[in-house]
Design a protein around this motif. Sequence first.
Motif, PDB file in Angstrom:
ATOM      1  N   TYR A 192     -14.755 -11.333 -10.477  1.00  9.83           N
ATOM      2  CA  TYR A 192     -13.489 -12.045 -10.149  1.00  9.83           C
ATOM      3  C   TYR A 192     -12.272 -10.767 -10.246  1.00  9.83           C
ATOM      4  N   VAL A 193     -11.609 -10.525  -9.241  1.00 13.29           N
ATOM      5  CA  VAL A 193     -10.393  -9.807  -9.268  1.00 13.29           C
ATOM      6  C   VAL A 193      -9.237 -10.162  -8.924  1.00 13.29           C
ATOM      7  N   PRO A 194      -8.403 -10.563  -9.950  1.00  9.97           N
ATOM      8  CA  PRO A 194      -6.840 -11.050  -9.609  1.00  9.97           C
ATOM      9  C   PRO A 194      -6.011  -9.960  -9.200  1.00  9.97           C
ATOM     10  N   VAL A 195      -5.713 -10.230  -8.094  1.00  7.94           N
ATOM     11  CA  VAL A 195      -4.518  -9.052  -7.583  1.00  7.94           C
ATOM     12  C   VAL A 195      -3.373  -9.503  -7.010  1.00  7.94           C
ATOM     13  N   PHE A 196      -2.339  -8.809  -7.493  1.00 13.60           N
ATOM     14  CA  PHE A 196      -0.907  -9.264  -7.037  1.00 13.60           C
ATOM     15  C   PHE A 196      -0.737  -8.809  -5.425  1.00 13.60           C
ATOM     16  N   ARG A 197      -0.298  -9.685  -4.527  1.00 10.97           N
ATOM     17  CA  ARG A 197      -0.185  -9.578  -3.111  1.00 10.97           C
ATOM     18  C   ARG A 197      -1.439  -8.544  -2.757  1.00 10.97           C
ATOM     19  N   ALA A 198      -2.307  -9.452  -2.219  1.00 11.73           N
ATOM     20  CA  ALA A 198      -3.685  -8.818  -1.919  1.00 11.73           C
ATOM     21  C   ALA A 198      -3.674  -8.144  -0.339  1.00 11.73           C
ATOM     22  N   ASP A 199      -2.582  -8.693   0.274  1.00 12.89           N
ATOM     23  CA  ASP A 199      -2.262  -8.203   1.709  1.00 12.89           C
ATOM     24  C   ASP A 199      -1.532  -7.241   1.687  1.00 12.89           C
ATOM     25  N   CYS A 200      -1.028  -6.331   0.546  1.00 13.90           N
ATOM     26  CA  CYS A 200      -0.323  -5.149   0.509  1.00 13.90           C
ATOM     27  C   CYS A 200      -1.148  -4.030   1.174  1.00 13.90           C
ATOM     28  N   VAL A 201      -0.444  -3.371   2.138  1.00 12.44           N
ATOM     29  CA  VAL A 201      -1.030  -2.401   2.912  1.00 12.44           C
ATOM     30  C   VAL A 201      -1.047  -0.961   2.021  1.00 12.44           C
ATOM     31  N   GLU A 202      -2.434  -0.498   1.852  1.00 12.05           N
ATOM     32  CA  GLU A 202      -2.682   0.653   1.240  1.00 12.05           C
ATOM     33  C   GLU A 202      -3.205   1.730   1.977  1.00 12.05           C
ATOM     34  N   GLN A 203      -2.715   2.912   1.899  1.00  7.83           N
ATOM     35  CA  GLN A 203      -3.573   3.968   2.773  1.00  7.83           C
ATOM     36  C   GLN A 203      -3.621   5.214   1.738  1.00  7.83           C
ATOM     37  N   PRO A 204      -4.656   5.218   0.970  1.00 11.09           N
ATOM     38  CA  PRO A 204      -5.142   6.267  -0.020  1.00 11.09           C
ATOM     39  C   PRO A 204      -5.185   7.653   0.436  1.00 11.09           C
ATOM     40  N   ILE A 205      -5.041   8.316   0.100  1.00 13.06           N
ATOM     41  CA  ILE A 205      -5.357   9.977   0.397  1.00 13.06           C
ATOM     42  C   ILE A 205      -6.187  10.526  -0.757  1.00 13.06           C
ATOM     43  N   TYR A 206      -7.073  11.473  -0.203  1.00 16.85           N
ATOM     44  CA  TYR A 206      -7.742  11.900  -1.146  1.00 16.85           C
ATOM     45  C   TYR A 206      -7.299  13.570  -1.825  1.00 16.85           C
ATOM     46  N   ALA A 207      -7.418  13.392  -3.156  1.00 14.70           N
ATOM     47  CA  ALA A 207      -6.806  14.433  -3.973  1.00 14.70           C
ATOM     48  C   ALA A 207      -6.943  15.893  -3.189  1.00 14.70           C
ATOM     49  N   GLU A 245     -18.792  -2.163  -1.974  1.00 17.37           N
ATOM     50  CA  GLU A 245     -19.757  -1.922  -1.157  1.00 17.37           C
ATOM     51  C   GLU A 245     -20.788  -0.809  -1.685  1.00 17.37           C
ATOM     52  N   LEU A 246     -20.051   0.127  -1.946  1.00 13.41           N
ATOM     53  CA  LEU A 246     -20.644   1.317  -2.688  1.00 13.41           C
ATOM     54  C   LEU A 246     -21.575   0.949  -4.040  1.00 13.41           C
ATOM     55  N   LEU A 247     -20.904  -0.074  -4.903  1.00 12.71           N
ATOM     56  CA  LEU A 247     -21.523  -0.173  -5.991  1.00 12.71           C
ATOM     57  C   LEU A 247     -22.600  -1.469  -5.784  1.00 12.71           C
ATOM     58  N   ASP A 248     -22.747  -1.848  -4.526  1.00 13.94           N
ATOM     59  CA  ASP A 248     -23.437  -3.050  -4.214  1.00 13.94           C
ATOM     60  C   ASP A 248     -23.220  -4.319  -4.908  1.00 13.94           C
ATOM     61  N   HIS A 249     -21.722  -4.582  -4.881  1.00 10.32           N
ATOM     62  CA  HIS A 249     -21.160  -5.746  -5.655  1.00 10.32           C
ATOM     63  C   HIS A 249     -20.544  -6.286  -4.678  1.00 10.32           C
ATOM     64  N   HIS A 250     -20.094  -7.808  -4.744  1.00  8.74           N
ATOM     65  CA  HIS A 250     -19.417  -8.643  -4.189  1.00  8.74           C
ATOM     66  C   HIS A 250     -18.450  -9.352  -4.740  1.00  8.74           C
ATOM     67  N   PRO A 251     -17.347  -8.641  -5.235  1.00 10.25           N
ATOM     68  CA  PRO A 251     -16.321  -9.456  -6.016  1.00 10.25           C
ATOM     69  C   PRO A 251     -15.439 -10.255  -5.246  1.00 10.25           C
ATOM     70  N   VAL A 252     -15.172 -11.641  -5.807  1.00 13.21           N
ATOM     71  CA  VAL A 252     -13.960 -12.408  -5.459  1.00 13.21           C
ATOM     72  C   VAL A 252     -12.684 -11.998  -5.565  1.00 13.21           C
ATOM     73  N   VAL A 253     -12.043 -11.501  -4.630  1.00 13.28           N
ATOM     74  CA  VAL A 253     -10.402 -11.051  -4.887  1.00 13.28           C
ATOM     75  C   VAL A 253      -9.632 -12.318  -4.724  1.00 13.28           C
ATOM     76  N   ILE A 254      -8.894 -12.517  -5.729  1.00 15.98           N
ATOM     77  CA  ILE A 254      -8.027 -13.533  -5.990  1.00 15.98           C
ATOM     78  C   ILE A 254      -6.421 -13.134  -5.626  1.00 15.98           C
ATOM     79  N   ASN A 255      -5.663 -13.634  -4.726  1.00 12.79           N
ATOM     80  CA  ASN A 255      -4.580 -13.436  -4.413  1.00 12.79           C
ATOM     81  C   ASN A 255      -3.461 -13.889  -5.284  1.00 12.79           C
ATOM     82  N   LEU A 256      -2.660 -13.370  -6.175  1.00  8.54           N
ATOM     83  CA  LEU A 256      -1.632 -13.694  -6.878  1.00  8.54           C
ATOM     84  C   LEU A 256      -0.322 -13.438  -6.370  1.00  8.54           C
ATOM     85  N   PRO A 257       0.658 -14.219  -6.298  1.00 11.24           N
ATOM     86  CA  PRO A 257       2.028 -13.851  -6.029  1.00 11.24           C
ATOM     87  C   PRO A 257       2.820 -12.820  -6.818  1.00 11.24           C
TER      88      PRO A 257
END
Length: 323
Positions: A192-207, A245-257
């Motif tokens: 289970y993964v509690p996350v603040f504002r799960a719909d926040c838009v990320e655009q990560p870049i490789y180091a 998906e890379l770790l073959d896991h299926h977490p439940v993401v919990i959206n928190l305000p």
Amino acid sequence: MTRGAGGIRTEKNRYRNRLREKDLEKILITGANGKLGTRLILHLANQYHIRAIVRSERAKESLQRSVDSVDIRIVDYNDVSALAMAASDCDHAVHLVGIIRQTADSRYQSAHEDSCSTLVSAIEKTGIKSIVYLSLIGSNSDSGNPCFRSRGNAEEILRSAGIPVVIIRVPMVLGEDDYASQSLAKKANARYVPVFRADCVEQPIYAGDVIEAIVQSLEIGRTETIELAGPESLSRKSLILRAAELLDHHPVVINLPLGCGLLLAGVLEAVSRNPPVTRDMLNVLDHDDDIDALSAAGRLGIRLTSLDDMLQAVIRDPYLTSD
């Protein structure tokens, strides 16, 4: 006494090597002991002479364990004379000093505005021809967020240097074994993964792409601000699931305000001089990142690493011990 052909060739090779070493330009790198600083040094080692600047003996020892044959100097980023002496024979400067979490011992003003003011004052006494500064997407001197505002002020200070300054603004950077990648891997591996504002838009870049951008910016020769990110934008929840998906896991993401996180951070700030998370930090991390990354990459002449390749390179199961 005469020397054989082999000895003559050896002497000629040594002479050519000395010429090549003499012709190499020298780069001053501040904040050199961080993950990106270390990576940049390793990348540039055969192209430039490197002078690495750190703030403490501990940082110097840490950097020495990662890189070989690099000139490492301990300098207070607020000491103009000491920094000018360290930069006296350098041709370019890469400024990597910056924070996103302010504590009693580490303030935005000192890390950003003061360090940039020191650098500008120091280079007036040197032959440095250009500066590359790594900043954050969202930085603006008019921002309501203290971190973004401080970064924006620092950018303006550098632009006053009177030499070409390239400012590269980036979002979340993911690299092998860095904090952001480890944090993402732990979330991806959890049930289970509690996350603040799960719909926040990320655009990560490789180091590695950030390093390439810095290298290319050394040759631009004009003052410019470049906003650079990875090639794909997605929600925070989608990023966690993609990594899982890379770790073959299926977490439940919990959206928190986000308000819950800000309330908790406020409490931590009230009871601790050095809280693990602050309200300013949460607001920086909550920034929606969705820019035209391909255009910026094209201007720099670099090819961005795809999100899937990036995650494949940096995501490791945090509960498995590697060989």
